[in-house]
Design an enzyme around this catalytic site. Structure first.
Site, PDB file in Angstrom:
ATOM      1  N   ASP A  21       2.656  -0.426  -5.202  1.00  0.00           N
ATOM      2  CA  ASP A  21       1.985   0.685  -4.510  1.00  0.00           C
ATOM      3  C   ASP A  21       0.519   0.357  -4.234  1.00  0.00           C
ATOM      4  OD1 ASP A  21       1.991   3.193  -3.319  1.00  0.00           O
ATOM      5  OD2 ASP A  21       1.435   4.237  -5.162  1.00  0.00           O
ATOM      6  N   ARG A  25      -3.916   2.258   0.860  1.00  0.00           N
ATOM      7  CA  ARG A  25      -5.264   2.573   0.375  1.00  0.00           C
ATOM      8  C   ARG A  25      -6.136   1.325   0.346  1.00  0.00           C
ATOM      9  NH1 ARG A  25      -3.421   5.075  -4.873  1.00  0.00           N
ATOM     10  NH2 ARG A  25      -1.412   4.359  -4.071  1.00  0.00           N
ATOM     11  N   HIS A  38       0.363  -3.813   4.180  1.00  0.00           N
ATOM     12  CA  HIS A  38       1.746  -4.249   3.951  1.00  0.00           C
ATOM     13  C   HIS A  38       1.882  -5.756   4.161  1.00  0.00           C
ATOM     14  CE1 HIS A  38       2.674  -0.125   3.511  1.00  0.00           C
ATOM     15  NE2 HIS A  38       2.619   0.188   4.788  1.00  0.00           N
ATOM     16  N   LEU A 132      16.853 -16.759 -11.023  1.00  0.00           N
ATOM     17  CA  LEU A 132      16.238 -15.432 -10.975  1.00  0.00           C
ATOM     18  C   LEU A 132      17.033 -14.553 -10.015  1.00  0.00           C
ATOM     19  CD1 LEU A 132      13.726 -13.459 -11.407  1.00  0.00           C
ATOM     20  CD2 LEU A 132      12.781 -14.513  -9.342  1.00  0.00           C
TER      21      LEU A 132
HETATM   22  C1  IPE Z   1       6.750   4.505  -4.039  1.00  0.00           C
HETATM   23  O1  IPE Z   1       5.510   4.611  -3.457  1.00  0.00           O
HETATM   24  C2  IPE Z   1       7.686   3.768  -3.133  1.00  0.00           C
HETATM   25  C3  IPE Z   1       7.419   2.349  -2.966  1.00  0.00           C
HETATM   26  C4  IPE Z   1       6.527   1.644  -3.576  1.00  0.00           C
HETATM   27  C5  IPE Z   1       8.284   1.684  -2.036  1.00  0.00           C
HETATM   28  P1  IPE Z   1       5.080   5.879  -2.592  1.00  0.00           P
HETATM   29  O2  IPE Z   1       3.747   5.569  -2.071  1.00  0.00           O
HETATM   30  O3  IPE Z   1       6.135   6.185  -1.602  1.00  0.00           O
HETATM   31  O4  IPE Z   1       5.060   7.034  -3.670  1.00  0.00           O
HETATM   32  P2  IPE Z   1       4.235   8.400  -3.719  1.00  0.00           P
HETATM   33  O5  IPE Z   1       4.387   9.070  -2.389  1.00  0.00           O
HETATM   34  O6  IPE Z   1       2.812   8.052  -3.995  1.00  0.00           O
HETATM   35  O7  IPE Z   1       4.831   9.158  -4.861  1.00  0.00           O
HETATM   36  C1  IPE Z   2       3.427   0.791  -1.037  1.00  0.00           C
HETATM   37  O1  IPE Z   2       2.151   1.045  -0.570  1.00  0.00           O
HETATM   38  C2  IPE Z   2       4.371   0.268   0.024  1.00  0.00           C
HETATM   39  C3  IPE Z   2       5.355   1.249   0.513  1.00  0.00           C
HETATM   40  C4  IPE Z   2       5.587   2.414   0.002  1.00  0.00           C
HETATM   41  C5  IPE Z   2       6.127   0.866   1.673  1.00  0.00           C
HETATM   42  P1  IPE Z   2       1.801   2.393   0.183  1.00  0.00           P
HETATM   43  O2  IPE Z   2       2.102   2.214   1.629  1.00  0.00           O
HETATM   44  O3  IPE Z   2       2.475   3.533  -0.468  1.00  0.00           O
HETATM   45  O4  IPE Z   2       0.242   2.467  -0.011  1.00  0.00           O
HETATM   46  P2  IPE Z   2      -0.587   3.743  -0.465  1.00  0.00           P
HETATM   47  O5  IPE Z   2       0.013   4.237  -1.728  1.00  0.00           O
HETATM   48  O6  IPE Z   2      -0.502   4.724   0.634  1.00  0.00           O
HETATM   49  O7  IPE Z   2      -1.957   3.210  -0.672  1.00  0.00           O
HETATM   50 MG    MG Z   3       1.949   4.753  -1.988  1.00  0.00          MG
END
Ligand code: IPE
Ligand code: IPE
Ligand code: MG
Length: 242
Positions: A21, A25, A38, A132
């Site tokens: 995650d 941000r 990403h 793995l």
């Molecule tokens: C969880 O992250 C899903 C993935 C990392 C793929 P999100 O960004 O979707 O989760 P929330 O919305 O902060 O709970």
């Molecule tokens: C995780 O990063 C990747 C996916 C959920 C696809 P985010 O895209 O959720 O990034 P934040 O949490 O908004 O920073």
């Molecule tokens: Mg996120």
């Protein structure tokens, strides 16, 4: 100096799962689009796979895209789908050379056809690899998985394949996407949020949870070692008395 030498090779987690995650941000801090995050995140994926191989971890499961993530802006979803397919193709040779088996959990039918086909092809290619097992959670959510499992269990029950009294933990587990995997020992979530976000709700029952502030694109090998060192300090009791 890395923390690698401090890791006890006899106390490694067999299965590490990661909620990757903080991509969006991280990009925002740099004044870039979320999609840039990403792209950078893929580099971290590569690095963490390499480290897992080095540490001889047997199972690595990465949460890449949830069922709920389909609700994101269309351009972001499209870009992630393209990125997933192109990365799998780009790294298929590396997966073969390193004896990595690609596995997925979630509903690949939700993906655009070309992404789905690319991923299925590499899954098939790497199917016999042993070092793995790399599982990518794609269009996966735990409540979806559990509802699906219940649907299948009820249908097979109706077909009299088993009695209600045979329904136990082992049977339920057989109907989950992870039926061929051991339960995770360690869950890492990057990006500072302290929640599970619909990931492996059943399977994480006794996993050690590790949350860190670092956003996924910046998560480095030392951060990974740090998580494993923290895991090695934990006393796992599974409800018993040691
Ligand atoms: C969880 O992250 C899903 C993935 C990392 C793929 P999100 O960004 O979707 O989760 P929330 O919305 O902060 O709970
Ligand atoms: C995780 O990063 C990747 C996916 C959920 C696809 P985010 O895209 O959720 O990034 P934040 O949490 O908004 O920073
Ligand atoms: Mg996120």
């Amino acid at each position: 100096m890395t923390l690698f030498s401090e890791i006890d090779s006899k106390k490694l987690p067999n299965h590490v799962s990661i909620i990757m995650d903080g991509n969006g941000r991280w990009a925002k801090i740099l004044g870039k689009k979320r999609t840039f995050g990403h792209q950078k995140g893929i580099e971290t994926v590569k690095k963490i796979i390499e480290e897992s191989i080095k540490l001889e971890i047997k199972y690595l499961t990465l949460f890449a895209f949830s069922k709920e993530n389909w609700e994101r802006p269309n351009y972001e979803v499209k870009m992630i789908m393209k990125l997933l397919a192109s990365s799998v193709i780009k790294y298929k040779k590396t997966l073969m050379e390193n004896d990595v088996k690609l596995n997925t959990i979630g509903d690949l039918n939700d993906l655009p056809l070309d992404s789905k086909l690319a991923i299925e092809k590499v899954k098939q290619l790497t199917n016999k690899n042993k070092k793995l097992t790399l599982t990518i959670a794609l269009s996966y959510s735990a409540r979806w998985e559990i509802s699906n499992a219940i649907k299948k269990i009820v249908s097979e029950f109706d077909q009299k394949k088993f009695n209600a009294k045979n329904i136990n933990e082992k049977l339920v587990n057989n109907y989950l996407c992870t039926n061929n995997l051991p339960y995770p020992d360690l869950l890492i979530r990057t990006g500072g949020e302290k929640r599970i976000s619909n990931f492996l709700l059943w399977q994480l029952a006794y996993a050690e949870l590790y949350f860190c502030e670092t956003n996924w694109p910046e998560f480095g090998k030392n951060d990974f070692y740090q998580a494993i060192l923290e895991y090695q300090k934990r006393e796992r009791r599974f409800g018993k008395v040691n």
